[in-house]
Design an enzyme around this catalytic site. Structure first.
Site, PDB file in Angstrom:
ATOM      1  N   GLU A 103       0.825  -1.203   0.000  1.00 41.94           N
ATOM      2  CA  GLU A 103       0.000   0.000   0.000  1.00 41.94           C
ATOM      3  C   GLU A 103       0.861   1.255   0.000  1.00 41.94           C
ATOM      4  O   GLU A 103       1.901   1.313   0.648  1.00 41.94           O
ATOM      5  CB  GLU A 103      -0.883   0.018   1.257  1.00 41.94           C
ATOM      6  CG  GLU A 103      -1.731  -1.242   1.360  1.00 41.94           C
ATOM      7  CD  GLU A 103      -2.877  -1.115   2.359  1.00 41.94           C
ATOM      8  OE1 GLU A 103      -3.682  -2.047   2.419  1.00 41.94           O
ATOM      9  OE2 GLU A 103      -2.979  -0.102   3.061  1.00 41.94           O
ATOM     10  N   CYS A 123       5.406  -6.648   7.969  1.00 40.51           N
ATOM     11  CA  CYS A 123       6.357  -6.097   8.944  1.00 40.51           C
ATOM     12  C   CYS A 123       6.637  -7.141  10.020  1.00 40.51           C
ATOM     13  O   CYS A 123       5.711  -7.792  10.501  1.00 40.51           O
ATOM     14  CB  CYS A 123       5.774  -4.843   9.587  1.00 40.51           C
ATOM     15  SG  CYS A 123       6.923  -4.028  10.737  1.00 40.51           S
ATOM     16  N   SER A 223       9.395   5.994  16.862  1.00 37.00           N
ATOM     17  CA  SER A 223       8.134   5.596  17.491  1.00 37.00           C
ATOM     18  C   SER A 223       8.395   5.231  18.945  1.00 37.00           C
ATOM     19  O   SER A 223       8.815   4.123  19.243  1.00 37.00           O
ATOM     20  CB  SER A 223       7.536   4.398  16.745  1.00 37.00           C
ATOM     21  OG  SER A 223       7.151   4.805  15.461  1.00 37.00           O
ATOM     22  N   HIS A 225       6.077   5.947  21.866  1.00 35.23           N
ATOM     23  CA  HIS A 225       4.784   5.402  22.296  1.00 35.23           C
ATOM     24  C   HIS A 225       4.623   5.103  23.783  1.00 35.23           C
ATOM     25  O   HIS A 225       3.549   4.700  24.219  1.00 35.23           O
ATOM     26  CB  HIS A 225       4.416   4.143  21.503  1.00 35.23           C
ATOM     27  CG  HIS A 225       4.381   4.347  20.019  1.00 35.23           C
ATOM     28  ND1 HIS A 225       4.086   5.554  19.432  1.00 35.23           N
ATOM     29  CD2 HIS A 225       4.597   3.495  18.982  1.00 35.23           C
ATOM     30  CE1 HIS A 225       4.136   5.437  18.119  1.00 35.23           C
ATOM     31  NE2 HIS A 225       4.447   4.197  17.817  1.00 35.23           N
ATOM     32  N   CYS A 342      -2.307   5.905   9.616  1.00 33.80           N
ATOM     33  CA  CYS A 342      -1.174   5.276  10.288  1.00 33.80           C
ATOM     34  C   CYS A 342      -1.594   4.003  10.983  1.00 33.80           C
ATOM     35  O   CYS A 342      -2.546   4.002  11.761  1.00 33.80           O
ATOM     36  CB  CYS A 342      -0.618   6.188  11.373  1.00 33.80           C
ATOM     37  SG  CYS A 342       0.339   7.519  10.759  1.00 33.80           S
TER      38      CYS A 342
HETATM   39  N1  SAH Z   1       7.864   0.824  11.441  1.00 32.83           N
HETATM   40  C1  SAH Z   1       7.855   2.253  11.455  1.00 32.83           C
HETATM   41  C2  SAH Z   1       6.749   2.843  10.572  1.00 32.83           C
HETATM   42  C3  SAH Z   1       5.391   2.471  11.089  1.00 32.83           C
HETATM   43  S1  SAH Z   1       3.974   3.400  10.636  1.00 32.83           S
HETATM   44  C4  SAH Z   1       7.703   2.751  12.888  1.00 32.83           C
HETATM   45  O1  SAH Z   1       7.408   1.924  13.750  1.00 32.83           O
HETATM   46  O2  SAH Z   1       7.896   3.936  13.139  1.00 32.83           O
HETATM   47  C5  SAH Z   1       4.180   5.006  11.224  1.00 32.83           C
HETATM   48  C6  SAH Z   1       3.613   5.344  12.605  1.00 32.83           C
HETATM   49  O3  SAH Z   1       2.261   4.900  12.802  1.00 32.83           O
HETATM   50  C7  SAH Z   1       4.429   4.683  13.709  1.00 32.83           C
HETATM   51  O4  SAH Z   1       4.716   5.625  14.695  1.00 32.83           O
HETATM   52  C8  SAH Z   1       3.467   3.642  14.208  1.00 32.83           C
HETATM   53  O5  SAH Z   1       3.764   3.228  15.510  1.00 32.83           O
HETATM   54  C9  SAH Z   1       2.151   4.354  14.079  1.00 32.83           C
HETATM   55  N2  SAH Z   1       0.990   3.478  14.216  1.00 32.83           N
HETATM   56  C10 SAH Z   1       0.939   2.140  14.064  1.00 32.83           C
HETATM   57  N3  SAH Z   1      -0.301   1.676  14.313  1.00 32.83           N
HETATM   58  C11 SAH Z   1      -1.059   2.751  14.639  1.00 32.83           C
HETATM   59  C12 SAH Z   1      -2.433   2.925  14.981  1.00 32.83           C
HETATM   60  N4  SAH Z   1      -3.277   1.912  15.017  1.00 32.83           N
HETATM   61  N5  SAH Z   1      -2.852   4.190  15.249  1.00 32.83           N
HETATM   62  C13 SAH Z   1      -2.016   5.238  15.172  1.00 32.83           C
HETATM   63  N6  SAH Z   1      -0.723   5.131  14.828  1.00 32.83           N
HETATM   64  C14 SAH Z   1      -0.241   3.909  14.569  1.00 32.83           C
END
Ligand code: SAH
Length: 352
Positions: A103, A123, A223, A225, A342
């Site tokens: 995507e 992933c 990330s 979190h 995201c």
């Molecule tokens: N692998 C990379 C890119 C991931 S996507 C990373 O972990 O940074 C980009 C962002 O979206 C990341 O910060 C990821 O943690 C976040 N993300 C993943 N799932 C999500 C969700 N359900 N809601 C909001 N953000 C999310």
């Protein structure tokens, strides 16, 4: 490259697709096919500006050579499906040469056009809140498969792409070699400023330092979190092998080496990491760090029952960070209605 003068009979000496090659490499390639050097510049222009999908498309090339070269792989993927969300965000499902679907998302805002690109099929990180991780890992994307996503969005919108975020499927720093090559190509061959490119990572030990050593002017988004190691490990299994202190040390090195500020992404999960105590802990953790915090209210996915906090709660968290002198912004993701936001991208799901 094997060099030959018999242009009408040659077949490509390597199966490396042309997309992703620089003008110098393309010039070497055409010369290897017995063509004059200036055709390298033409090929570059047709690949990166004129949307050529096969060499047969390049009408400035001699007809017999075009026909002879028809089988050469340019490296473009087919659009399998596209869906448009009410906010005009467009999600593209692209079919790769081996049949896998990835995507890419085009996000128009005012004068800007941002592309959210994938770096892997699936992933391996298995973060609990992310749809991509639920589907498992298939393979890394090649450089041309990353560059193709940007060209596809640019062509569909008939507008120059202004920004790129590596926030689609996959963990870019597990595929760092191809991601760095793609960044260089997007910058040098398509003309997108490095400062308009963001690579988002969950953090892979040693890889942030290695990325810094490329001295790119891109933005690194990490990330985070969670405001402490135990909460982070609950949400992100790979954090077990990467203590928060080690991750932050590597981020500090990134700032020192590149002179660029780091962005920390922080998903807000109601009742779990969005309380006053978490904001206080996060402020403490990032004190004195040249950084920016990007809060992402959780985007729902089917497999888990986390909740998105209310706007009031998001504002309280934001204010608490601001009060501690932390630069902070909130990202309300676009494309939610079409599972294009995201964390909602997945390899197997066919959109509607
Ligand atoms: N692998 C990379 C890119 C991931 S996507 C990373 O972990 O940074 C980009 C962002 O979206 C990341 O910060 C990821 O943690 C976040 N993300 C993943 N799932 C999500 C969700 N359900 N809601 C909001 N953000 C999310």
């Amino acid at each position: 490259m094997v060099s030959t003068l018999d242009s009408s009979l040659t077949t490509p000496s390597s199966s490396r697709p042309l997309l992703g090659m620089s003008q110098t490499e393309l010039t070497d390639w055409v010369q290897g096919q017995g063509q004059p050097a200036y055709r390298g510049k033409q090929l570059h222009q047709w690949l990166y500006n004129k949307g050529a999908r096969t060499l047969a498309d390049i009408t400035v090339f001699p007809k017999d050579w075009r026909q002879a070269m028809e089988q050469v792989s340019v490296g473009r993927s087919d659009i399998h499906h596209r869906s448009i969300a009410p906010d005009q965000t467009v999600k593209f499902l692209l079919r790769l040469e081996d049949g896998h679907i990835i995507e890419a998302v085009g996000i128009p805002t005012d004068k800007r056009l941002t592309v959210c690109v994938s770096s892997q099929v699936g992933c391996p990180m298995a973060c609990d809140f992310c749809a991509t991780g639920k589907g498992g890992f298939i393979r890394n994307l090649a450089t041309h498969e990353i560059v193709d996503q940007v060209l596809t969005v640019q062509e569909a919108f008939e507008q120059r792409v202004s920004n790129i975020v590596f926030m689609g499927m996959g963990e870019p720093l597990i595929n760092a070699h191809n991601v760095v090559n793609a960044v260089k190509c997007l910058n040098q061959d398509i003309g997108i400023g490095q400062r308009s490119i963001t690579v988002s990572t969950v953090g892979i030990p040693g890889q942030i330092r290695r990325l810094a050593e490329h001295h790119l002017q891109i933005t690194l988004a990490v990330s985070l979190h969670a405001s402490n190691q135990s909460l982070r490990t609950e949400l992100i299994p790979s954090a077990q092998q990467y203590p928060l202190t080690a991750l932050l040390d590597e981020c500090r090195e990134y700032v020192t080496i590149t002179g660029r500020r780091v962005t920390f992404e922080y998903i807000l999960l109601a009742g779990l990491n969005d309380c006053e105590e978490h904001a206080a802990e996060l402020s403490q953790l990032l004190r004195g760090f040249q950084s920016h915090v990007n809060l992402i209210p959780y985007n729902p996915i089917d497999e888990v029952d986390y909740q998105r906090p209310s706007r009031k709660r998001v504002n309280q968290f934001t204010d608490r960070l601001k009060a501690s002198g932390i630069a902070v912004s909130v990202r309300y993701s676009r494309g939610l209605e079409k599972d294009a936001a995201c964390g909602q991208l997945r390899a197997s799901k066919i959109g509607n």
